[in-house]
Design an enzyme around this catalytic site. Structure first.
Site, mmCIF file in Angstrom:
data_model
loop_
_atom_site.group_PDB
_atom_site.id
_atom_site.type_symbol
_atom_site.label_atom_id
_atom_site.label_comp_id
_atom_site.label_asym_id
_atom_site.label_seq_id
_atom_site.Cartn_x
_atom_site.Cartn_y
_atom_site.Cartn_z
ATOM 1 N N LYS A 284 -22.313 -21.683 4.436
ATOM 2 C CA LYS A 284 -23.056 -20.909 5.429
ATOM 3 C C LYS A 284 -22.096 -20.169 6.349
ATOM 4 O O LYS A 284 -21.017 -20.699 6.658
ATOM 5 C CB LYS A 284 -23.893 -21.848 6.303
ATOM 6 C CG LYS A 284 -25.086 -22.471 5.622
ATOM 7 C CD LYS A 284 -25.869 -23.357 6.578
ATOM 8 C CE LYS A 284 -27.035 -24.026 5.882
ATOM 9 N NZ LYS A 284 -28.065 -23.090 5.416
ATOM 10 N N ARG A 358 -34.133 -29.213 -1.767
ATOM 11 C CA ARG A 358 -35.072 -29.386 -2.882
ATOM 12 C C ARG A 358 -34.509 -30.334 -3.930
ATOM 13 O O ARG A 358 -35.252 -30.962 -4.660
ATOM 14 C CB ARG A 358 -35.427 -28.008 -3.472
ATOM 15 C CG ARG A 358 -34.273 -27.268 -4.063
ATOM 16 C CD ARG A 358 -34.562 -25.782 -4.230
ATOM 17 N NE ARG A 358 -34.488 -25.058 -2.955
ATOM 18 C CZ ARG A 358 -34.743 -23.755 -2.812
ATOM 19 N NH1 ARG A 358 -35.103 -23.033 -3.855
ATOM 20 N NH2 ARG A 358 -34.653 -23.180 -1.630
HETATM 21 N N1 BES Z 1 -31.288 -26.294 5.672
HETATM 22 C C1 BES Z 1 -31.412 -25.010 5.106
HETATM 23 C C2 BES Z 1 -32.660 -24.263 5.585
HETATM 24 C C3 BES Z 1 -32.719 -23.888 7.038
HETATM 25 C C4 BES Z 1 -32.309 -22.625 7.439
HETATM 26 C C5 BES Z 1 -33.248 -24.726 7.966
HETATM 27 C C6 BES Z 1 -32.407 -22.255 8.761
HETATM 28 C C7 BES Z 1 -33.338 -24.376 9.295
HETATM 29 C C8 BES Z 1 -32.923 -23.129 9.691
HETATM 30 C C9 BES Z 1 -31.494 -25.115 3.587
HETATM 31 O O1 BES Z 1 -30.802 -26.156 3.012
HETATM 32 C C10 BES Z 1 -30.929 -23.832 3.049
HETATM 33 O O2 BES Z 1 -29.796 -23.588 3.291
HETATM 34 N N2 BES Z 1 -31.728 -23.066 2.344
HETATM 35 C C11 BES Z 1 -31.303 -21.841 1.777
HETATM 36 C C12 BES Z 1 -31.929 -21.707 0.407
HETATM 37 C C13 BES Z 1 -31.420 -20.554 -0.408
HETATM 38 C C14 BES Z 1 -29.955 -20.748 -0.747
HETATM 39 C C15 BES Z 1 -32.248 -20.451 -1.658
HETATM 40 C C16 BES Z 1 -31.737 -20.687 2.681
HETATM 41 O O3 BES Z 1 -32.815 -20.785 3.257
HETATM 42 O O4 BES Z 1 -30.978 -19.765 2.836
HETATM 43 MN MN MN Z 2 -28.746 -25.716 2.654
#
Ligand code: BES
Ligand code: MN
Ligand code: ZN
Length: 505
Positions: A284, A358
């Site tokens: 991230k 997931r």
């Molecule tokens: N924990 C994150 C989702 C999240 C984002 C929660 C912002 C709270 C605030 C999750 O694990 C994630 O990173 N999801 C990705 C999925 C994508 C790579 C398909 C996302 O949402 O970018």
């Molecule tokens: Mn994530």
């Protein structure tokens, strides 16, 4: 210092206190209604209460408040007028708002002993329950990590809050107070856990806390570490946790009600508990990594909910499964392009190590489906796409059964939690279909919250299943009436309402 809540039969105006909370209604034309205890207080203050409220343009809407010092003319040193709006029968949400805001106003004015009147109309036990919830939720603060440098000392907490009314028996009042206290206590527990930094709250620590809490709240508790996870085939959980020195855990809490009654159901709750989400090698950006300690809010909600079931007399058997892992980077971490096998044989191609929630949930869902439950509800801070679609505050609900969705939405509404049903759009299945395995763990940007839900559906094992995407709702930057800035404990109130009332509908 914990806030002691009590009930006394009598006249609220005749009790000495640092502050007296008085609910105030508006009439049909939106004017403040000076009647009942507010009228009595107004006459003690020679009509000045009404003058001051009018001059200050107090609206009387739920959540509006005004603090009036009584300078020796009343038993209470201050009156806190708490608006409750115009409705004849006041709902729990209005009560939570009104007494939540009023309790904070009383605290900020320096009050330590607080008394409160309840509005007329409605079931006084329900009113009391809602008011107790509001006060305990709004005055929540997380102060574990304040050190020796304090420029501004936080206002001392309220020590006692006594509701003074004549309509309730001592037993009924105590039951209402216990219910409100248990509910708010569970929400505040989830808030506490979600506030803890990733370095403190590892998967193993979550498991230790769960064990301790299980003992106190009459739950069975089973903990699965790497060995047991390997044995059960929880490859997805192990894979997500591989990059961290903090090993993953799956935690299984069981609540069994006393005595088998008719209509009892067995319900499974599954929580995403990523104690920190760096994104892994699909790392991230720095800004997006902030608050990823909160990526365990689904697990926190499940744990907190479980601890309240016995005290609330939940009639159903409930299994709480918490999927705890830390998503980090190291030479052992999983990679994009890896392929793993789920506990039901479904294979997953890793497109993004940041779509880890997931993965751990796939194990949690399949494990839970084998416990003989009749339905499953999972909670997860799953996708940024949910925040884009609905904003931070609103939880996205997905369900493969309309009655389950309807009952959960009704519980959310009664609980004052924002929730909106989203579709499991079959046409988007193609986005998560892999060329070389069964599923891809990322469906790309378009409909990202929906494709995440579709992914989970492949692990629902034919059971009635609901998925709550609580991304962003685990924390509030602005705060609201009875939700202070910081973590929110989202999901706990809806789940507890559902498990004690909603599931019977
Ligand atoms: N924990 C994150 C989702 C999240 C984002 C929660 C912002 C709270 C605030 C999750 O694990 C994630 O990173 N999801 C990705 C999925 C994508 C790579 C398909 C996302 O949402 O970018
Ligand atoms: Mn994530
Ligand atoms: Zn995550």
């Amino acid at each position: 210092m914990t806030l002691t809540i009590a009930y006394d039969s009598g006249n609220p105006l005749k009790v000495a206190a640092d502050a007296l909370i008085l609910p105030i209604r508006t009439n049909e034309s939106g004017e403040l209604a000076f009647s009942g205890p507010v009228a009595d207080a107004d006459s003690s203050l020679k009509g000045e209460l009404q003058q001051l409220a009018t001059e200050a343009r107090l609206t009387g809407k739920p959540g509006s408040q005004m603090v009036v010092p009584t300078v020796g003319r009343m038993k209470a040193r201050r009156v806190v007028l708490a608006g409750i709006g115009a409705a004849d029968s006041i709902d729990a949400e209005t009560l939570r708002k009104a007494y939540g805001v009023a309790a904070v106003a009383a605290r900020n004015a320096g009050a330590k002993t607080v008394t409160a009147a309840l509005p007329d109309g409605g079931d006084p036990a329900k009113l009391l329950d809602g008011a107790v919830q509001g006060a305990l939720l709004s005055t929540y603060r997380f102060q574990t990590y304040f050190g020796t440098v304090k420029n501004e000392k936080p206002t001392p907490a309220i020590e006692s809050l006594t509701f003074v009314d004549k309509r309730l028996s001592e037993t009924d009042a105590q039951a209402a107070i216990a219910r409100g206290t248990t509910l708010a206590g569970a929400v505040n527990l989830a808030r506490d856990l979600t506030h803890e930094p990733g370095a403190v709250l590892s998967p193993a620590r979550v498991a230790d806390i769960a064990k301790e809490l299980a003992k106190k709240s009459g739950l069975a508790c089973e903990i699965f570490g790497p060995k047991e996870l390997a044995k059960m085939g929880a490859e997805a959980t192990l894979t997500v946790g591989k990059g961290s020195v903090n090993e993953p855990r799956m935690i299984h809490l069981t609540y069994k009600p006393k005595g088998a009654k008719k209509g009892i159901r067995s319900i499974g709750l599954v929580g995403k508990c990523i104690t920190f989400d760096t994104g892994g090698y699909s790392i991230k950006p720095a800004d997006a990594m902030l608050d990823m300690k909160g990526d365990m809010a689904g697990g926190a909600a499940v744990l907190a909910t479980m601890t309240a079931l016995k005290a609330l007399g939940c009639p159903h058997e409930v299994h709480g499964v918490i999927c705890a892992a830390e998503n980090m980077i190291s030479g052992e971490a999983f990679r994009p392009d890896d392929i793993i096998k789920g506990m039901n044989g479904v294979t997953m191609e890793i497109l993004s190590t940041d779509a880890e929630g997931r993965l751990v949930l796939s194990d949690g869902l399949v494990y839970t489906s084998k416990l003989g439950v009749g339905e499953m509800i999972d909670l997860a801070t799953l996708t940024g796409a949910k925040v884009v679609a609905l904003g931070s505050e609103t939880t996205a609900l997905y369900a493969n059964r309309d009655d389950l969705a309807g009952n959960i939405l009704a519980s959310a509404k009664r609980s004052g939690e924002l929730m909106w049903r989203m579709p499991l759009t079959e046409a988007l299945e193609g986005q998560i279909k892999s060329e070389i395995a069964d599923l891809k763990n990322s469906g790309g940007r378009a409909g990202g919250s929906i494709t995440a839900a579709l992914f989970l559906q492949h692990f629902s094992e034919g059971l009635p299943w609901a998925h709550l995407d609580i991304a962003g709702a685990n924390r509030t930057k602005t705060g609201a009436a009875y939700t202070p800035k910081g973590t929110t404990g989202v999901g706990v109130r809806t789940l507890l309402d559902y498990l004690t009332e909603g599931a019977n509908a």
